[in-house]
Design an enzyme around this catalytic site. Structure first.
Site, PDB file in Angstrom:
ATOM      1  N   ASP A  98      49.084  80.724 -56.563  1.00  0.00           N
ATOM      2  CA  ASP A  98      47.631  80.935 -56.717  1.00  0.00           C
ATOM      3  C   ASP A  98      47.350  82.389 -57.138  1.00  0.00           C
ATOM      4  O   ASP A  98      46.575  82.637 -58.063  1.00  0.00           O
ATOM      5  CB  ASP A  98      46.900  80.669 -55.386  1.00  0.00           C
ATOM      6  CG  ASP A  98      47.078  79.247 -54.853  1.00  0.00           C
ATOM      7  OD1 ASP A  98      46.086  78.518 -54.745  1.00  0.00           O
ATOM      8  OD2 ASP A  98      48.228  78.862 -54.537  1.00  0.00           O
ATOM      9  N   GLU A 121      38.658  82.113 -57.101  1.00  0.00           N
ATOM     10  CA  GLU A 121      38.798  81.702 -55.699  1.00  0.00           C
ATOM     11  C   GLU A 121      39.496  82.751 -54.829  1.00  0.00           C
ATOM     12  O   GLU A 121      39.081  82.986 -53.698  1.00  0.00           O
ATOM     13  CB  GLU A 121      39.590  80.386 -55.610  1.00  0.00           C
ATOM     14  CG  GLU A 121      39.742  79.935 -54.167  1.00  0.00           C
ATOM     15  CD  GLU A 121      40.548  78.655 -54.002  1.00  0.00           C
ATOM     16  OE1 GLU A 121      40.996  78.080 -54.996  1.00  0.00           O
ATOM     17  OE2 GLU A 121      40.730  78.246 -52.836  1.00  0.00           O
ATOM     18  N   ASP A 187      39.756  78.564 -60.814  1.00  0.00           N
ATOM     19  CA  ASP A 187      40.510  78.083 -59.661  1.00  0.00           C
ATOM     20  C   ASP A 187      41.972  78.116 -60.092  1.00  0.00           C
ATOM     21  O   ASP A 187      42.423  77.271 -60.876  1.00  0.00           O
ATOM     22  CB  ASP A 187      40.089  76.661 -59.287  1.00  0.00           C
ATOM     23  CG  ASP A 187      40.608  76.271 -57.912  1.00  0.00           C
ATOM     24  OD1 ASP A 187      41.604  76.876 -57.472  1.00  0.00           O
ATOM     25  OD2 ASP A 187      40.033  75.353 -57.300  1.00  0.00           O
ATOM     26  N   ILE A 189      44.858  77.585 -58.683  1.00  0.00           N
ATOM     27  CA  ILE A 189      45.496  76.294 -58.377  1.00  0.00           C
ATOM     28  C   ILE A 189      44.468  75.501 -57.594  1.00  0.00           C
ATOM     29  O   ILE A 189      44.085  75.881 -56.488  1.00  0.00           O
ATOM     30  CB  ILE A 189      46.778  76.434 -57.527  1.00  0.00           C
ATOM     31  CG1 ILE A 189      47.867  77.173 -58.305  1.00  0.00           C
ATOM     32  CG2 ILE A 189      47.297  75.045 -57.113  1.00  0.00           C
ATOM     33  CD1 ILE A 189      49.223  77.245 -57.590  1.00  0.00           C
ATOM     34  N   ASP A 190      43.965  74.446 -58.191  1.00  0.00           N
ATOM     35  CA  ASP A 190      43.057  73.554 -57.477  1.00  0.00           C
ATOM     36  C   ASP A 190      43.907  72.413 -56.935  1.00  0.00           C
ATOM     37  O   ASP A 190      44.716  71.842 -57.663  1.00  0.00           O
ATOM     38  CB  ASP A 190      41.989  73.028 -58.431  1.00  0.00           C
ATOM     39  CG  ASP A 190      41.018  72.100 -57.720  1.00  0.00           C
ATOM     40  OD1 ASP A 190      40.660  72.387 -56.573  1.00  0.00           O
ATOM     41  OD2 ASP A 190      40.636  71.079 -58.335  1.00  0.00           O
ATOM     42  N   THR A 192      45.706  72.955 -53.905  1.00  0.00           N
ATOM     43  CA  THR A 192      46.908  73.679 -53.462  1.00  0.00           C
ATOM     44  C   THR A 192      47.775  72.790 -52.575  1.00  0.00           C
ATOM     45  O   THR A 192      49.003  72.841 -52.637  1.00  0.00           O
ATOM     46  CB  THR A 192      46.511  74.981 -52.725  1.00  0.00           C
ATOM     47  OG1 THR A 192      45.667  75.726 -53.603  1.00  0.00           O
ATOM     48  CG2 THR A 192      47.714  75.832 -52.381  1.00  0.00           C
ATOM     49  N   HIS A 295      38.219  66.435 -47.204  1.00  0.00           N
ATOM     50  CA  HIS A 295      37.495  66.909 -48.384  1.00  0.00           C
ATOM     51  C   HIS A 295      36.475  65.904 -48.899  1.00  0.00           C
ATOM     52  O   HIS A 295      35.563  66.257 -49.642  1.00  0.00           O
ATOM     53  CB  HIS A 295      38.472  67.248 -49.523  1.00  0.00           C
ATOM     54  CG  HIS A 295      39.371  68.404 -49.212  1.00  0.00           C
ATOM     55  ND1 HIS A 295      40.393  68.801 -50.043  1.00  0.00           N
ATOM     56  CD2 HIS A 295      39.404  69.257 -48.163  1.00  0.00           C
ATOM     57  CE1 HIS A 295      41.015  69.852 -49.518  1.00  0.00           C
ATOM     58  NE2 HIS A 295      40.442  70.137 -48.372  1.00  0.00           N
ATOM     59  N   SER A 319      42.805  67.520 -56.569  1.00  0.00           N
ATOM     60  CA  SER A 319      42.372  68.440 -57.632  1.00  0.00           C
ATOM     61  C   SER A 319      41.460  67.831 -58.688  1.00  0.00           C
ATOM     62  O   SER A 319      41.142  66.644 -58.672  1.00  0.00           O
ATOM     63  CB  SER A 319      43.589  69.054 -58.346  1.00  0.00           C
ATOM     64  OG  SER A 319      44.076  68.197 -59.358  1.00  0.00           O
ATOM     65  N   LYS A 322      41.334  64.559 -61.152  1.00  0.00           N
ATOM     66  CA  LYS A 322      40.474  63.357 -61.050  1.00  0.00           C
ATOM     67  C   LYS A 322      39.460  63.332 -62.195  1.00  0.00           C
ATOM     68  O   LYS A 322      39.222  62.301 -62.812  1.00  0.00           O
ATOM     69  CB  LYS A 322      39.742  63.335 -59.690  1.00  0.00           C
ATOM     70  CG  LYS A 322      40.679  63.206 -58.492  1.00  0.00           C
ATOM     71  CD  LYS A 322      39.912  63.002 -57.190  1.00  0.00           C
ATOM     72  CE  LYS A 322      39.466  64.255 -56.509  1.00  0.00           C
ATOM     73  NZ  LYS A 322      40.524  65.137 -55.998  1.00  0.00           N
ATOM     74  N   ARG A 336      33.100  61.859 -54.534  1.00  0.00           N
ATOM     75  CA  ARG A 336      33.404  62.948 -53.594  1.00  0.00           C
ATOM     76  C   ARG A 336      32.244  62.997 -52.606  1.00  0.00           C
ATOM     77  O   ARG A 336      31.147  63.448 -52.951  1.00  0.00           O
ATOM     78  CB  ARG A 336      33.546  64.263 -54.346  1.00  0.00           C
ATOM     79  CG  ARG A 336      34.061  65.423 -53.488  1.00  0.00           C
ATOM     80  CD  ARG A 336      34.243  66.674 -54.325  1.00  0.00           C
ATOM     81  NE  ARG A 336      34.867  67.736 -53.594  1.00  0.00           N
ATOM     82  CZ  ARG A 336      36.189  67.933 -53.521  1.00  0.00           C
ATOM     83  NH1 ARG A 336      37.008  67.122 -54.153  1.00  0.00           N
ATOM     84  NH2 ARG A 336      36.679  68.939 -52.826  1.00  0.00           N
ATOM     85  N   ASP A 349      35.717  74.602 -58.213  1.00  0.00           N
ATOM     86  CA  ASP A 349      36.306  73.278 -57.982  1.00  0.00           C
ATOM     87  C   ASP A 349      35.716  72.216 -58.921  1.00  0.00           C
ATOM     88  O   ASP A 349      36.173  71.066 -58.909  1.00  0.00           O
ATOM     89  CB  ASP A 349      36.072  72.822 -56.538  1.00  0.00           C
ATOM     90  CG  ASP A 349      37.055  73.468 -55.562  1.00  0.00           C
ATOM     91  OD1 ASP A 349      38.187  73.771 -55.988  1.00  0.00           O
ATOM     92  OD2 ASP A 349      36.690  73.660 -54.389  1.00  0.00           O
TER      93      ASP A 349
HETATM   94  N1  LIG Z   1      35.428  70.309 -46.274  1.00  0.00           N
HETATM   95  C1  LIG Z   1      35.630  70.278 -47.583  1.00  0.00           C
HETATM   96  N2  LIG Z   1      34.916  69.427 -48.350  1.00  0.00           N
HETATM   97  C2  LIG Z   1      35.108  69.367 -49.665  1.00  0.00           C
HETATM   98  N3  LIG Z   1      36.006  70.147 -50.333  1.00  0.00           N
HETATM   99  C3  LIG Z   1      36.738  71.023 -49.618  1.00  0.00           C
HETATM  100  C4  LIG Z   1      36.597  71.146 -48.215  1.00  0.00           C
HETATM  101  N4  LIG Z   1      37.460  72.077 -47.787  1.00  0.00           N
HETATM  102  C5  LIG Z   1      38.104  72.543 -48.888  1.00  0.00           C
HETATM  103  N5  LIG Z   1      37.672  71.903 -49.980  1.00  0.00           N
HETATM  104  C6  LIG Z   1      38.028  72.110 -51.370  1.00  0.00           C
HETATM  105  O1  LIG Z   1      38.728  70.975 -51.857  1.00  0.00           O
HETATM  106  C7  LIG Z   1      39.513  71.419 -52.954  1.00  0.00           C
HETATM  107  C8  LIG Z   1      40.549  70.399 -53.276  1.00  0.00           C
HETATM  108  O2  LIG Z   1      39.837  69.255 -53.541  1.00  0.00           O
HETATM  109  P1  LIG Z   1      40.562  67.929 -53.824  1.00  0.00           P
HETATM  110  O3  LIG Z   1      39.613  66.932 -54.368  1.00  0.00           O
HETATM  111  O4  LIG Z   1      41.735  68.240 -54.651  1.00  0.00           O
HETATM  112  O5  LIG Z   1      40.990  67.479 -52.385  1.00  0.00           O
HETATM  113  S1  LIG Z   1      42.333  66.824 -52.067  1.00  0.00           S
HETATM  114  O6  LIG Z   1      43.321  67.896 -52.017  1.00  0.00           O
HETATM  115  O7  LIG Z   1      42.643  65.801 -53.027  1.00  0.00           O
HETATM  116  O8  LIG Z   1      42.105  66.240 -50.817  1.00  0.00           O
HETATM  117  C9  LIG Z   1      40.071  72.686 -52.449  1.00  0.00           C
HETATM  118  O9  LIG Z   1      40.407  73.439 -53.574  1.00  0.00           O
HETATM  119  P2  LIG Z   1      41.731  74.358 -53.512  1.00  0.00           P
HETATM  120  O10 LIG Z   1      41.538  75.299 -52.355  1.00  0.00           O
HETATM  121  O11 LIG Z   1      41.655  75.048 -54.835  1.00  0.00           O
HETATM  122  O12 LIG Z   1      42.897  73.449 -53.385  1.00  0.00           O
HETATM  123  C10 LIG Z   1      38.926  73.297 -51.641  1.00  0.00           C
HETATM  124  O13 LIG Z   1      38.155  74.222 -52.363  1.00  0.00           O
HETATM  125 MG   LIG Z   2      39.982  74.172 -55.670  1.00  0.00          MG
HETATM  126 MG   LIG Z   3      42.467  76.801 -55.511  1.00  0.00          MG
HETATM  127 MG   LIG Z   4      42.098  77.009 -52.008  1.00  0.00          MG
END
Ligand SMILES: Nc1ncnc2c1ncn2[C@@H]1O[C@H](COP(=O)(O)OS(=O)(=O)O)[C@@H](OP(=O)(O)O)[C@H]1O
Ligand SMILES: [Mg+2]
Ligand SMILES: [Mg+2]
Ligand SMILES: [Mg+2]
Length: 409
Positions: A98, A121, A187, A189-190, A192, A295, A319, A322, A336, A349
């Site tokens: 990241d 981020e 972002d 790495i989305d 992570t 999430h 990520s 989708k 979502r 995101d």
């Molecule tokens: N509570 C809550 N609700 C919604 N979203 C949240 C929450 N907490 C974290 N995040 C954010 O979710 C990002 C990853 O989303 P994803 O759709 O990839 O989720 S998942 O990993 O498939 O479950 C993730 O992005 P990255 O940190 O870049 O991975 C977060 O920004």
């Molecule tokens: Mg993200």
């Molecule tokens: Mg990220």
């Molecule tokens: Mg993150």
């Protein structure tokens, strides 16, 4: 003697003219490849996707190359490093991938657009406090280069000068965002968590102007190259380079459509226009959602799907892959659904994915049917959740979402 000179000239001059006219286009392309000017960027781009003289042409080209280079860094972390995972204040993970990817993208943006603001981020605090971690990231960043050294230097600005300036570059992503001017959202790495488990993740970059997303790029190295391959549950680590499945780069420019191109380590491949799949019967839809139940509410999604008559199981992937997947017609809906009342979605995101889906003919809103509003700072504070669907069925999906979530109609 004079006669023979005349004859020689009569033969050689037309031959010379012919040779020059044949060589000139190649010379122009070569020059385009090695000149740092925006015209070189324009020429190279027009040779790959016929978008010459279009708005945001330079921004798109720089964004594609910056995301490509950063994605290569993340792949190198996945294949050959301990991930150096830290836990952030909100208990979410961050890795050396990241930090490194963010440094590389911001460095490329600063080289090309020094006056633009950046919302990213990550921040460098942990690296400032941990010299070993800083050294590891610095080594990674120095090693991450495009195979074309000239493009690397002229378009992306070449190497970062020192580990200390790398930290300052990472912290340049601290803009508050807002409704005016040019602001990039990154972002690095989305997903992570997906990255760590060898599943889907995306390197995400978008440009907003006055709060409107104008350019979006997603690097998804673990998605299949083929746009027509059906959606699969989120695991992508089996997509090895040797099998020719080297991921995909999605991109879009407002008003110019969305494209996908195979991800490579070398020169950018030609982009191909992508569209959402036409969906006449919502019951036939495939929907995708987060892997992490924290999430997005998977229970609410199941209820909504059942009320819509959808019988296929959801496809869970991490990520913004989708957004890219439904934009290219590999799936139909992205739901979502808020898990917590107080969570505000982050602009990085969603910005790139939102534009890519809309430019592929889809509609993206929150759970109340309002478009995502990127003009309120680093978060989407005026929106709750995300519903992305083909235009033809989006209204019907929102109707059911409101009913299940008890939102005002
Ligand atoms: N509570 C809550 N609700 C919604 N979203 C949240 C929450 N907490 C974290 N995040 C954010 O979710 C990002 C990853 O989303 P994803 O759709 O990839 O989720 S998942 O990993 O498939 O479950 C993730 O992005 P990255 O940190 O870049 O991975 C977060 O920004
Ligand atoms: Mg993200
Ligand atoms: Mg990220
Ligand atoms: Mg993150």
């Amino acid at each position: 003697m004079r006669k023979s000179l005349k004859t020689t000239l009569l033969i050689t001059v037309p031959l010379l003219v012919l040779a020059i006219s044949l060589l000139l286009p190649r010379v122009r392309l070569l020059t385009a490849h090695f000149l740092p000017s925006s015209s070189s960027i324009a020429l190279r781009h027009s040779s790959t996707s016929a978008l010459s003289n279009m708005a945001f042409e330079k921004e798109l080209q720089v964004a594609l190359l910056a995301v490509q280079r950063a994605t290569l860094l993340t792949k190198s972390v996945f294949h050959s490093h301990a991930k150096g995972t830290l836990s952030k204040n909100d208990a979410s993970p961050v890795t050396i991938g990241d930090f490194g990817a963010q440094a590389l993208i911001i460095s490329a943006l600063q080289h090309n657009f020094p006056n633009d603001e950046i919302v990213a981020e990550e921040e460098a605090k942990d690296l400032r406090e941990n010299s070993q971690l800083r050294e590891t990231v610095w080594e990674l960043v120095q090693a991450a280069k495009l195979s074309d050294a000239q493009v690397e230097k002229d378009v992306l600005g070449g190497a970062i000068s020192s580990a200390d300036s790398m930290l300052d570059i990472i912290d340049k992503g601290d803009s508050k965002g807002g409704s005016s001017g040019r602001i990039w959202a990154i972002d690095p790495i989305d997903g992570t968590k997906g990255f760590l488990r060898g599943g889907q993740y995306a390197v995400c970059l978008a440009l907003m102007v006055d709060g409107d997303v104008k350019v979006g790029v997603l690097g998804c190295p673990n998605l299949p190259v083929s746009d027509s391959e059906p959606l699969k549950e989120g695991i992508g680590a089996d997509a090895s380079d040797e099998e020719g499945r080297f991921g995909v780069l999605f991109s879009a420019v407002q008003g110019q459509g969305a494209e996908s191109r195979p991800f490579t380590a070398g020169a950018l491949k030609e982009g191909k226009s992508i569209q959402m799949k036409p969906l006449s019967n919502i019951a036939d839809a495939t929907f995708c959602e987060s892997v992490e139940a924290g999430h997005s509410s998977q229970g609410d999604a199941a209820n909504i799907a059942s009320k819509l008559g959808i019988t296929k199981p959801s496809v869970r992937m991490d990520s913004q892959a989708k957004y890219g997947s439904i934009a290219r017609g590999a799936g139909d809906l992205y739901l979502r659904l808020p898990v917590r009342k107080d969570y505000q979605e982050k602009i990085w995101d969603h910005a790139a994915g939102d534009l890519i889906v809309r430019e592929a003919g889809g509609m993206v809103t929150d759970v109340d049917g309002q478009k995502l509003d990127f003009s309120h700072g680093r978060t989407l504070k005026e929106n709750k959740g995300v519903i992305a669907a083909p235009k033809s069925v989006h209204g019907k999906v929102i109707e059911v979402v409101k009913e299940v979530l008890g939102r005002p109609t």
